[in-house]
Design a protein around this motif. Structure first.
Motif: not given
Length: 68
Positions: A56-62
């Motif tokens: 979720v963290t990586q997806a929100s960063s992207v």
């Protein structure tokens, strides 16, 4: 001579079995079919091993970078 006849018989049996099971000769599959096969296992592993927060963290960063 007998050896080559045995190989020919094996190949014809393989072709019959391939026809029964519907194997495609190219050995490729559609990308959406591959994704449908992989995603359930990937989600299960992320949930079981606690990696869901990282996903979720990586997806929100992207998503944030794409928004700029």
């Amino acid at each position: 001579m007998a050896d080559s006849a045995g190989r020919a018989a094996d190949r014809s049996q393989e072709h019959r079995l391939a026809g029964v099971f519907g194997d495609r000769p190219s050995g490729t599959r559609h990308p959406l079919v591959a994704a449908a096969m992989v995603l359930p296992l990937a989600i299960l592993l992320a949930v079981v091993f606690g990696g869901w927060d990282a996903v979720v963290t990586q997806a929100s960063s992207v998503a944030g970078m794409l928004g700029h």
